[in-house]
Design a protein around this motif. Structure first.
Motif, PDB file in Angstrom:
ATOM      1  N   GLY A  18       0.664  -1.247   0.047  1.00 37.93           N
ATOM      2  CA  GLY A  18      -0.189  -0.109  -0.021  1.00 37.93           C
ATOM      3  C   GLY A  18       0.744   1.408   0.250  1.00 37.93           C
ATOM      4  N   ILE A  19       0.449   2.182   0.881  1.00 31.63           N
ATOM      5  CA  ILE A  19       1.169   3.469   0.948  1.00 31.63           C
ATOM      6  C   ILE A  19       2.369   3.380   1.248  1.00 31.63           C
ATOM      7  N   GLY A  20       2.857   2.626   2.217  1.00 36.33           N
ATOM      8  CA  GLY A  20       4.214   2.243   2.689  1.00 36.33           C
ATOM      9  C   GLY A  20       5.120   1.807   1.356  1.00 36.33           C
ATOM     10  N   ALA A  21       4.707   1.054   0.636  1.00 36.50           N
ATOM     11  CA  ALA A  21       5.336   0.527  -0.517  1.00 36.50           C
ATOM     12  C   ALA A  21       5.642   1.655  -1.487  1.00 36.50           C
ATOM     13  N   GLY A  22       4.602   2.306  -1.459  1.00 39.34           N
ATOM     14  CA  GLY A  22       4.622   3.358  -2.569  1.00 39.34           C
ATOM     15  C   GLY A  22       5.521   4.536  -2.183  1.00 39.34           C
ATOM     16  N   ILE A 174      -7.847   5.840  -0.312  1.00 39.79           N
ATOM     17  CA  ILE A 174      -6.485   5.663  -1.164  1.00 39.79           C
ATOM     18  C   ILE A 174      -6.808   4.171  -1.667  1.00 39.79           C
ATOM     19  N   ARG A 175      -6.561   3.785  -2.872  1.00 42.57           N
ATOM     20  CA  ARG A 175      -6.827   2.439  -3.328  1.00 42.57           C
ATOM     21  C   ARG A 175      -5.356   1.731  -2.882  1.00 42.57           C
ATOM     22  N   THR A 176      -5.595   0.812  -2.212  1.00 45.29           N
ATOM     23  CA  THR A 176      -4.695  -0.414  -2.105  1.00 45.29           C
ATOM     24  C   THR A 176      -5.361  -1.667  -2.021  1.00 45.29           C
ATOM     25  N   ALA A 177      -4.443  -2.936  -1.782  1.00 42.99           N
ATOM     26  CA  ALA A 177      -4.966  -4.177  -1.587  1.00 42.99           C
ATOM     27  C   ALA A 177      -6.025  -4.256  -0.619  1.00 42.99           C
ATOM     28  N   ALA A 178      -5.804  -3.459   0.617  1.00 45.85           N
ATOM     29  CA  ALA A 178      -6.669  -3.604   1.716  1.00 45.85           C
ATOM     30  C   ALA A 178      -8.128  -2.730   1.486  1.00 45.85           C
ATOM     31  N   ASP A 180      -9.410  -2.200  -1.555  1.00 44.97           N
ATOM     32  CA  ASP A 180      -9.935  -2.834  -2.707  1.00 44.97           C
ATOM     33  C   ASP A 180     -10.868  -3.980  -2.058  1.00 44.97           C
ATOM     34  N   ARG A 181     -10.331  -4.538  -1.103  1.00 39.34           N
ATOM     35  CA  ARG A 181     -11.170  -5.514  -0.290  1.00 39.34           C
ATOM     36  C   ARG A 181     -12.433  -4.984   0.414  1.00 39.34           C
ATOM     37  N   HIS A 182     -12.148  -3.882   0.924  1.00 39.61           N
ATOM     38  CA  HIS A 182     -13.427  -3.037   1.562  1.00 39.61           C
ATOM     39  C   HIS A 182     -14.360  -2.746   0.342  1.00 39.61           C
ATOM     40  N   LEU A 183     -13.819  -2.249  -0.811  1.00 36.71           N
ATOM     41  CA  LEU A 183     -14.707  -2.036  -1.723  1.00 36.71           C
ATOM     42  C   LEU A 183     -15.405  -3.084  -2.518  1.00 36.71           C
ATOM     43  N   ALA A 184     -14.862  -4.355  -2.383  1.00 37.01           N
ATOM     44  CA  ALA A 184     -15.472  -5.330  -3.061  1.00 37.01           C
ATOM     45  C   ALA A 184     -16.490  -5.967  -1.970  1.00 37.01           C
ATOM     46  N   LEU A 202     -10.782   8.183  -6.828  1.00 40.17           N
ATOM     47  CA  LEU A 202      -9.964   7.839  -5.666  1.00 40.17           C
ATOM     48  C   LEU A 202      -8.504   8.122  -5.736  1.00 40.17           C
ATOM     49  N   GLY A 203      -8.021   8.071  -4.691  1.00 44.89           N
ATOM     50  CA  GLY A 203      -6.251   8.398  -4.639  1.00 44.89           C
ATOM     51  C   GLY A 203      -5.689   7.100  -4.633  1.00 44.89           C
TER      52      GLY A 203
END
Length: 237
Positions: A18-22, A174-178, A180-184, A202-203
């Motif tokens: 996520g943000i940390g990796a970015g 902010i769109r991250t893997a986590a 995206d799971r919430h959105l799904a 979305l960011g």
């Protein structure tokens, strides 16, 4: 410009996703020596809520070099539930995952930041530190991120005599893997977020990473105790 962080040594928690990796990728692109820390998948594995493990980690880092120029506390975890459904254990775990996870690395890193003579701490509050989002069961998360915002202002005051700057970034959604799971899991959430945003999008982690590059750089040498909202305008109205 590709050398805004040249010669700086940066520790980034939550660097595996996520943000940390970015931020880790952006810092490396700008010339920083980056050491990523996470439970797994980063340069160093560490449970950042374990006091002994955190102290041992920074003791090892001190042996590798006398100073740290930048500490980015991007690691966090939270439980999301309405107050009637949230257990006390979930509440406590969220405050640990939002507050202790910032306090412990910052305390352990403080002597190394002082040794730098130009230390910078970047913490993460949230749009949820300023407002509640209708339909989002974020009670404990709101409390934790509000605490990070207040903690960082105090760190800015304590760090100023040692030329340590401390600032926060407050992301919106902010769109991250986590996320995206919430959105799904909650299809209506996307429309709720966009309805609050001025910018109807979305960011992405890169949006946050570039602000972190600036805050970590000497360009921001006069900036401390500040919070930068990167939320598509959600908290501006």
């Amino acid at each position: 410009m590709a050398d805004r962080l040249q010669g700086k040594r940066a520790i980034i928690t939550g660097a595996a996703n996520g943000i940390g990796a970015g931020i880790a990728a952006a810092f490396r692109a700008q010339g920083a020596q980056v050491i990523g820390v996470d439970l797994a998948g980063a340069d160093i594995a560490c449970d950042l809520t374990d006091e002994a493990a955190v102290n041992a980690l920074f003791a090892r880092l001190a042996n590798d070099g006398p100073a740290i120029d930048i500490l980015v506390n991007a690691a966090a975890f939270a439980h999301f539930a309405w107050i009637e459904a949230m257990t006390y254990a979930q509440w406590r775990a969220t405050l640990t995952g939002e507050l202790d996870i910032v306090f412990l690395p910052t305390r352990a890193a403080w002597p190394l930041l002082r040794a730098s003579g130009r230390g910078a701490v970047i913490n993460f509050a949230s749009a949820n530190a300023y407002h509640a989002l209708e339909g989002s069961a974020a009670l404990a998360h709101c409390a934790g991120k509000g605490g990070v915002l207040a903690m960082t202002r105090q760190l800015a005051m304590e760090g100023a005599p040692h030329n340590i700057r401390a600032n926060t970034i407050s992301p919106g959604f902010i769109r991250t893997a986590a996320t995206d799971r919430h959105l799904a899991a909650e299809p209506a959430l996307r429309e709720q977020v966009l309805a609050k945003n001025m910018l109807k999008m979305l960011g992405e982690p890169h949006d946050i990473a570039m602000a972190a590059v600036w805050l970590a750089s000497d360009e921001a040498r006069y900036v401390t105790g500040a919070d930068i909202s990167i939320d598509g305008g959600a908290t501006a109205w």
